[in-house]
Design an enzyme around this catalytic site. Structure first.
Site, PDB file in Angstrom:
ATOM      1  N   TYR A   1      31.113  34.064  -5.189  1.00  0.00           N
ATOM      2  CA  TYR A   1      31.436  32.659  -4.973  1.00  0.00           C
ATOM      3  C   TYR A   1      32.854  32.562  -4.421  1.00  0.00           C
ATOM      4  O   TYR A   1      33.813  32.970  -5.081  1.00  0.00           O
ATOM      5  CB  TYR A   1      31.341  31.843  -6.279  1.00  0.00           C
TER       6      TYR A   1
ATOM      7  N   ARG B   1       0.806  -1.230   0.000  1.00  0.00           N
ATOM      8  CA  ARG B   1       0.000   0.000   0.000  1.00  0.00           C
ATOM      9  C   ARG B   1       0.841   1.284   0.000  1.00  0.00           C
ATOM     10  O   ARG B   1       0.305   2.369  -0.194  1.00  0.00           O
ATOM     11  CB  ARG B   1      -0.966  -0.003   1.191  1.00  0.00           C
TER      12      ARG B   1
END
Ligand code: UD1
Ligand code: MG
Length: 468
Positions: free
Chosen positions: A378, A25
């Site tokens: 960065y 299920r």
């Protein structure tokens, strides 16, 4: 009764956790017990709880996806393979040959993840009879408003447990019983060794029911004791994603409550997810929608803004993390300011008072005390000194397609906006780099470096005109 049962714990304990079922299920290729609750497989929750019972051998019965389960689970586990799922009694029988015949056996379920160690201690204490022998069968039961589907606890007129009757085998009268079997039980291995071979599959499901041992115990004149858990969720099993989600919410709410009890200000206890451990100092505040994964430590006075994801990181006292920041495997010292929209990737290491602002990414880089990386930069594979100012849009070009190289920036350096630092490169202390520079050569202390096309201004310039 001179003695208190609560003080009894079995000398030898064997925990047998059933985890062979398919879990159709869930509609998933992943074996059911590997589905995660709070970031951790359900079966791992059960084992981590069982380990707290002390010196016990851990047996797990696997079947569907056995290899996958074995690989995903940590711990000192003795695996038993159940080739075909012929019922819970058959499942326990697969583990029994590996169990110390002197032990008390505790049966748990890989899809019942929130059972507590307190309840298990109480259950184990009830395997002792009044004479002090570990000779009783202890069952964990609950009363349900809707007992449909569960095994019913059948008691006699004196209230003594006589049998468990599965829903499918029960008559109308038995189906009225609201006390149900949770499946969790404890009994001596010696008794199981006697009883399990006696089970028959002559029932509605054609299975060897573990629950039939109750009637066998009664027939032998053994004591059967039933106790109840503190909370119903402890015995709730997961069969589908709805039940999974319901338990997840219960678990998260518990953790939120614990955090608040410890003094954390949660903007909304329904909107925090802790998937691992969160250790907090005093006066920590956490806004809505935050996710904490792995081991996270937040020092005194740390504030976390909305929708942050923080994983395996330590953030020291007085630091603040603004909205939508992601922090992964990073270390942040005191009084730092991060975000909004900052990303600290593995190896980011911020010293006291450092600032990393919006749309900045830091990877494997030390940012020294008081240094600022405030906008759109960065910084990867870098050592940045103290009191450095990194202008907007600065990039460490750390990767040539094959190698990662280091950028070093000295204390008090000022890196102009939109600078590309082509690593390996070292910029000394007190250096000033002009905006828009591409720095490929080392710069000595206190120099000005400008590396960009020179500006030309042309007088009387005429723009091209459109022809009418
Ligand atoms: C079982 C109990 C029932 C109880 C209910 C509580 C029996 C016969 N019935 O019923 O009294 O009310 O749990 O949820 O025990 N499993 C195996 N191998 C097997 C069969 C089952 O490992 O051969 C595992 C399943 O993966 C599952 C657990 O045992 O985790 C329970 O099995 P399931 O078939 O769901 O039991 P129920 O029919 O719900
Ligand atoms: Mg079944």
């Amino acid at each position: 009764m001179a003695h208190s049962r609560e003080h009894h714990t079995p000398e030898h304990l064997a925990v047998v956790t059933l985890a062979a079922g398919k879990g159709s299920r869930m509609k998933s290729d992943l074996p059911k017990v590997l589905h995660k609750l709070a970031g951790k497989p359900m079966l791992q929750h059960v084992l981590d709880t069982a380990v707290q019972l002390g010196d016990a051998s851990q047996h797990v019965v696997i079947g569907h996806g056995a290899e996958q389960v074995r690989e995903a689970i940590r711990g000192n586990v003795i695996w038993a393979l159940q080739q075909e799922q012929k019922g819970t009694g058959h499942a326990v029988a697969q583990a029994l040959p590996d169990v110390d015949p002197q032990a008390v056996v505790l049966v748990l379920y890989g899809d019942v993840p929130l059972i507590t160690v307190d309840t298990l201690h109480r259950l184990l204490a009830h395997t002792f009879t009044d004479s002090g022998a570990a000779d009783a069968l202890a069952l964990l039961t609950v009363e349900l408003d809707n007992p449909t589907g569960y095994g019913r606890i059948v008691r006699n007129a004196d209230g003594q447990v006589q049998a468990i009757v599965e829903h499918k085998d029960a008559n109308e009268q038995q189906r009225q019983i609201r006390e149900v079997n949770t499946g969790i039980l404890a009994v001596s291995a010696a008794a199981l060794n006697r009883w399990l071979p006696l089970l028959s599959a002559d029932n509605a499901q054609g299975e060897y029911y573990l629950t039939d041992i109750v009637a066998l115990a009664v027939a032998e004149g053994k004591t059967v004791q039933a106790i109840q858990p503190q909370q119903e969720y402890e015995v709730q099993g997961v069969n589908d994603r709805l039940q999974m989600a319901a338990l997840e919410r219960i678990y998260q709410r518990q953790q939120a409550d614990e955090l608040m009890t410890l003094g954390v200000a949660l903007a909304d206890p329904a909107r925090i997810d802790v998937r691992g451990s969160l250790i907090v100092g005093s006066d920590v505040s956490i806004d809505v929608g935050c996710v904490f994964e792995g081991e996270v430590i937040l020092g005194n006075g740390v504030s976390v803004g909305p929708y942050c994801v923080i994983r395996n990181s330590e953030i020291a006292a007085g630091s603040s993390v603004e909205a939508y920041s992601h922090i992964d495997d990073a270390s942040v010292d005191r009084n730092c300011a991060i975000g909004p929209y900052a990303r600290l990737r593995p190896g980011a290491d911020l010293a006291t008072g450092a600032r990393v602002g919006n749309f900045c990414e830091i990877k494997k880089a030390r940012i020294g005390a008081g240094s600022k990386v405030n906008h759109l930069s960065y910084i990867g594979d870098a050592e940045v000194g103290e009191q450095v100012n990194i202008g907007a849009g600065t990039i460490t070009c750390n990767y040539d397609g094959v190698n990662k190289s280091l950028t070093r920036i000295g204390d008090n350096a000022f890196i102009g906006s939109n600078t590309a630092l082509v690593a390996p490169v070292t910029v000394g202390k007190g250096v000033t780099v002009g905006a828009g520079s591409v720095i490929t050569n080392d710069v000595d202390d206190n120099q000005l470096a400008v590396a960009r096309g020179k500006q030309r201004n042309i007088d009387g310039w005429q723009r091209p005109q459109k022809k009418s």
